[in-house]
Enzyme design. Structure first.
Site, short mmCIF file in Angstrom:
data_model
loop_
_atom_site.label_atom_id
_atom_site.label_comp_id
_atom_site.label_asym_id
_atom_site.label_seq_id
_atom_site.Cartn_x
_atom_site.Cartn_y
_atom_site.Cartn_z
N ASP A 241 0.83 -1.21 0.00
CA ASP A 241 0.00 0.00 0.00
C ASP A 241 0.86 1.26 0.00
O ASP A 241 1.84 1.35 0.74
CB ASP A 241 -0.85 -0.04 1.28
CG ASP A 241 -1.92 1.03 1.31
OD1 ASP A 241 -2.74 1.06 0.38
OD2 ASP A 241 -1.93 1.83 2.27
N GLU B 113 13.61 -15.66 -0.06
CA GLU B 113 13.80 -16.90 0.72
C GLU B 113 12.60 -17.84 0.57
O GLU B 113 12.66 -18.99 0.98
CB GLU B 113 13.96 -16.56 2.21
CG GLU B 113 15.27 -15.88 2.55
CD GLU B 113 15.28 -15.47 4.02
OE1 GLU B 113 14.63 -16.15 4.86
OE2 GLU B 113 15.92 -14.44 4.33
C1 GLC Z 1 -4.19 3.06 -0.68
C2 GLC Z 1 -5.43 2.20 -0.58
C3 GLC Z 1 -6.57 3.07 -0.18
C4 GLC Z 1 -6.26 3.67 1.16
C5 GLC Z 1 -4.94 4.42 1.14
C6 GLC Z 1 -4.45 4.71 2.52
O1 GLC Z 1 -4.28 3.99 -1.69
O2 GLC Z 1 -5.64 1.53 -1.78
O3 GLC Z 1 -7.79 2.37 -0.14
O4 GLC Z 1 -7.28 4.55 1.53
O5 GLC Z 1 -3.94 3.65 0.55
O6 GLC Z 1 -4.01 3.54 3.15
#
Ligand code: GLC
Length: 545
Positions: A203, A254
């Protein structure tokens, strides 16, 4: 499952767990629901699933606010169920990718609670970005950075210091210059790989490093994640973040067959390619392609740029048309005259939406995407042709974007409405007792039950295309453009499949050969407006004039 580089051509199905299937009848999707529907996902012909965060969380941002990275939120199930799910998926040939959220924790994470209870400059605060404020009494934020969701990116702790949150106030940013933070995530990665995960979607992979001097940004435009230009930006796409990725990659290596995919909103393929270097990510979503208008020239150029950009680092692109953050693609393509579909959701003119054209183009775009070299992601429900639910009443909105934008942006709930499984019944079979977001009445007609086995349905088109893709296109990474006029896009794959997309209004002729799949019925052998087809052309030189 033996193909160690499976990710180079894989199709992965994104499961937004809250909205997929509800096993315990509380209106929220869960692990039990997903386990009961694994056979369905398998029947689509995908290689893997990616599950959005399922960890313990107050769910202020749909689970992207993680309170404990090693526990499953009780609303979703238990660690035992999650482990069983990963095992069962593997048994039927589906790998399971999890979501790693390293940029921020929840404000309910024990580290943040400890930081808030500790004094300025303490080790607990150094795991996050705490700073004194500006002005004589420190009452102004440390700089002018703004949150992606709206409002300042800083909030004040009771003792007067400020903490950074590039997203919601409940998502404090971690300090990746801190050794404990780094060690903790290596441990979390191992924790899930040891339990059967095949890797992680990472993310906000482009935000991990922050300029330690915390300078102001020059203009408002600099906050827009997509416009971010590394490497001199104070928080987006900085070069140092790659050090962290290489550390993770060593761990991933790994565990044979596991991989990392980056969610990195960056300015250009030159920047994205850096994430795909051989010792970093295996995949990185090409969001530029995702957000393009329905235009053959623009799309061709984007595809060519992606293929070249990825090739410079020995990689291939990762295509995607929809996910849990963007307006569903059949709706985007039905809003031709609207520059940004997100802005239209709240008060846009409904007469601008042409649903029929949107669905046609959406299906054609899917055949285009699945016909390209590289890997692809599908977002749950797109195989049913689900549109964005644009008329959700504001009382039910859950996305923090709604509040943080000062009620100017409706947010992302419209693409997160629970899946209709059955033609009728409570929540169309999503669960036994309603769903956390209301489903449109007409969704019974789009349900899995309504489309299963029905020739020409969107569901069957996806299944056919995925089967053909694995029969004909996997293993071949070449693409040759075929000249075919201003409103048509045509390319041929090395395996002898020609993909033709008609962006214009007049039907176009197809090359000689067997039509393998088309997104609309042909008319007298011609490909109608807003549609695409794959044609087996083993010896063709190109389409007929
Ligand atoms: C990313 C995720 C989104 C979230 C953001 C903050 O863009 O896909 O859904 O709100 O990160 O974590």
């Amino acid at each position: 499952m033996s193909d160690i580089r499976w990710w180079r051509h894989a199709v992965t199905y994104q499961v937004y767990l809250r909205s997929f299937a509800d096993g315990n009848g509380d209106g929220t999707g869960d692990v039990a629901g997903l386990r009961s529907r694994l056979a369905y996902i398998r029947s689509l012909g995908v290689d893997a699933i990616w599950i959005n965060p399922w960890y313990e969380s107050p769910l202020h941002d749909g689970g992207y606010d993680v309170a404990d990275y090693r526990r499953i939120d009780p609303r979703f199930g238990t660690l035992e169920e999650a482990t069983a799910l990963m095992r069962e998926a593997k048994e039927i040939g589906l790998r399971v990718m999890l979501d790693l959220v390293p940029n921020h924790t929840s404000s309910e994470h024990r580290w943040f609670e400890e930081a808030m209870a500790s004094p300025p400059d303490s080790p607990a605060r150094h795991r996050y970005h705490f700073r004194p404020g500006r002005g004589p009494d420190g009452s102004r934020p440390p700089n002018n950075w703004r949150s992606v969701f709206g409002g300042p990116a800083w909030s004040r702790a009771p003792d007067g210091e400020w903490y950074l949150h590039l997203f919601d106030v409940s998502q404090p940013d971690l300090n990746w210059a801190n050794d404990q933070v780094r060690a903790e995530f290596v441990d979390i990665i191992r924790f899930w790989l040891d339990r059967g995960a095949s890797g992680f979607r990472v993310d906000v992979a482009n935000a991990l490093d922050k300029d330690p001097l915390y300078p102001d940004v020059a203009s408002d435009r600099d906050h827009m994640i997509i416009a971010a230009e590394g490497p001199d930006h104070p928080f987006w796409d900085r070069d140092l973040l790659h050090e962290v990725v290489r550390e993770w990659r060593e761990v991933i290596d790994e565990y044979p067959g596991t991989m990392l995919v980056a969610e990195a909103w960056v300015a250009s393929w030159d920047r994205l390619a850096l994430y795909l270097r051989p010792d970093e990510y295996h995949q990185a979503f090409d969001f530029r392609f995702m957000l393009l208008p329905w235009d053959p020239e623009v799309m061709r150029e984007a595809i060519a740029t992606a293929l070249t950009g990825a090739a410079t680092v020995g990689s291939v692109p990762t295509w995607v048309l929809s996910n849990h953050d963007v307006v569903r693609h059949v709706t985007r393509y039905g809003l031709e005259s609207v520059p940004d579909a997100r802005d239209w959701l709240l008060e846009g003119d409904r007469s601008l939406l042409d649903e029929e054209t949107g669905l046609r183009r959406g299906r054609a775009a899917t055949l285009l995407m699945l016909g390209l070299p590289g890997s692809a992601y599908l977002y749950q429900g797109e195989e049913l042709g689900l549109p964005e639910v644009h008329d959700l009443p504001i009382e039910v909105l859950d996305d923090p974007v709604w509040a943080r934008s000062g009620h100017k942006q409706k947010g992302r709930d419209g693409c997160r409405v629970p899946i209709p499984w059955n033609k009728d019944g409570s929540s169309f079979g999503f669960g036994v007792d309603g769903s956390w977001l209301p489903q449109p009445e007409e969704w019974g007609g789009l349900s899995v039950e309504a489309q299963d086995g029905v020739p020409g349905s969107t569901l069957e088109m996806y299944r056919t295309a995925l089967r053909l893709r694995s029969e004909h296109l996997v293993g071949d990474e070449s693409l040759e453009w075929v000249e075919s006029g201003p409103t048509t896009m045509t390319f041929r794959r090395g395996s002898g499949v020609t993909v033709v997309v008609n962006f214009g209004q007049d039907p176009v002729a197809l090359p000689e050969g067997e039509v393998l799949v088309s997104s609309r019925d042909l008319r007298d052998g011609m490909l109608p407006a807003d549609s695409a087809a794959w044609v087996a052309t083993p010896d063709a030189d190109g389409p007929r004039a």
